[in-house]
Design an enzyme around this catalytic site. Structure first.
Site, short mmCIF file in Angstrom:
data_model
loop_
_atom_site.label_atom_id
_atom_site.label_comp_id
_atom_site.label_asym_id
_atom_site.label_seq_id
_atom_site.Cartn_x
_atom_site.Cartn_y
_atom_site.Cartn_z
N GLY A 346 -100.44 118.19 24.96
CA GLY A 346 -101.02 116.89 25.25
C GLY A 346 -101.79 116.72 23.90
N GLY A 369 -97.96 124.63 26.88
CA GLY A 369 -97.81 125.87 27.36
C GLY A 369 -96.59 125.85 27.94
#
Ligand code: ADP
Ligand code: MG
Length: 394
Positions: A346, A369
């Site tokens: 993000g 991740g």
């Protein structure tokens, strides 16, 4: 991996429960500062509506402690992108609203993390069951959270035997990362930075095996400097992962790979900003906030011959203009490469947009991740939970 896909479902007249990733960055007034994750989910949403079903969308937003992050702004933003109403379901109203939903209508549930059952489904089976009862089919299009074993990403799928499918975004991400994982053009360079050290450092041993060079920046670098017994002052780092950083440095030598740490850093004590050579150590009361000019040059040199680059995690506190130089310089360097470039996460995507180079990156992945873990394990819990199909999606 052979998983059911949104296209495989007979959607007409059905209620589709879709896990999307609307975990978007917001400013302190609750305004969305980057809507790329919402836009990335539009193909699945639009397709499902075109098939004549009703949609129940669910997502988390941030890490709420006191129900402070409502998804209402995301529902409103989606409505403006689709030019049609999106009904918002405040907590406890979802059952009735979902039951009343008509084909073509969209319902957005409140932030799933308002309930402890989202992150801890085993302790709250009733939460998972109640969610599952809202829809006839389950679709997971939230690549960014597919590495989490949560109610809406994993546990819920058991209620949808033969009816749990991947959305288009999930499918696209897997296709891309799968290709890169299996046949990366070399040299393959990884750039790892950011602040989520604990969730990312675990992927580094297997990234080290797959990549030729790894560049470490951001707060991640401080954990490595600590392992080299260099003082980090009041910089962000994680003490419990220092041993792992140590292991990784030894491992890189054993495998004959280069693991490059910053050689200089921009540091601040809130009043002043200066650049230091890393060997000097960061003084007490000062914190590392960006990579320095020598490190920028060293990282650029390491990138010049790269044929595949994967980047996750900004190299400094890029939200602050004065500490954005390193991240911006490396974003620009990536844009100039003749290589397959993938940027995930993000905040990393926000940095790429801020640098104005988004259209020069091969693949912008919505998961940070998640993309690292996918490369580490070749699959993710949220993918595994989906129904089997005879057609391959990766
Ligand atoms: P992503 O969202 O791309 O996966 P992370 O969430 O791990 O990335 O990290 C992003 C955050 O890391 C940003 O908010 C940025 O300010 C922070 N960050 C980067 N470098 C540092 C640093 N040296 N010290 C503290 N925070 C940092
Ligand atoms: Mg982040």
């Amino acid at each position: 991996m052979q998983k059911l896909n949104l296209r495989d479902l007979p959607l007409k007249g059905k209620k589709v429960l879709m896990r999307v990733d609307f975990n978007v960055p917001m400013d302190s007034h609750g305004h969305i500062t980057d809507d790329s994750r919402i836009k990335a989910s539009l193909p699945s949403i639009q397709y499902a509506l075109d098939q004549g079903c009703s949609l129940i969308l669910m997502s988390h937003l941030g890490r709420p402690k006191n129900k402070e992050f409502t998804l209402k702004p995301c529902a409103d933003h989606l409505a403006s992108l689709l030019h049609k109403p999106v009904i918002f379901a405040p907590e406890s109203s979802e059952k009735k609203l979902a039951a009343d939903l008509k084909p073509g209508e969209i319902l957005m549930l409140e932030n799933l993390r308002f309930h402890p059952g989202e992150e801890n489904p085993e302790a709250h089976p009733e939460f998972v069951k109640a969610l599952a009862e809202l829809g006839d089919y389950y679709v997971n299009d939230a690549f960014g959270t597919a590495h989490r074993n949560h109610a809406s990403t994993c546990a819920i799928a058991k209620y949808f035997s033969g009816k749990a499918a991947a959305g288009f975004l999930l499918e696209k991400e897997i296709e891309f990362l799968g290709k890169m994982l299996n046949h990366p053009e070399r040299p393959f360079v990884g750039i790892i930075g950011g602040a989520k050290i604990s969730t990312k450092i675990g992927a580094l041993p297997s990234l080290l095996k797959k990549m030729d060079v790894i560049l470490i920046g951001g707060a991640m670098a401080h954990t490595f400097l600590k392992a080299k017994k260099i003082s980090v002052g009041s910089s962000l780092y994680e003490e419990e992962f220092v041993y792992q950083a140590h292991f990784l440095m030894n491992e890189s030598k054993r495998l004959n790979k280069s693991l490059l740490l910053p050689i200089d850093l921009v540091i601040t004590n809130q009043a002043e900003i200066k650049v230091i050579d890393v060997d000097e150590g960061i003084p007490e009361g000062w914190q590392g906030v960006d990579i320095g000019p020598k490190t920028i040059q060293m990282f650029k040199n390491a990138l010049i011959s790269a044929k595949t680059v994967l980047w996750n995690g900004p190299l400094g506190i890029f939200e602050v203009e004065a500490f954005a130089t390193g991240t911006k310089a490396i974003a620009e360097a990536l844009a100039d490469l003749h290589a397959t470039t993938i940027v995930g996460g993000g905040d990393s995507l926000a940095a790429i947009y801020a640098a104005g180079v988004a259209d020069k990156i091969t693949h912008l992945s919505t998961g940070g991740g998640a993309s690292l873990e996918y490369i580490e394990f070749g699959t993710l819990p949220g993918i595994e939970a989906l129904s089997h199909s005879n057609r391959s999606i990766s």
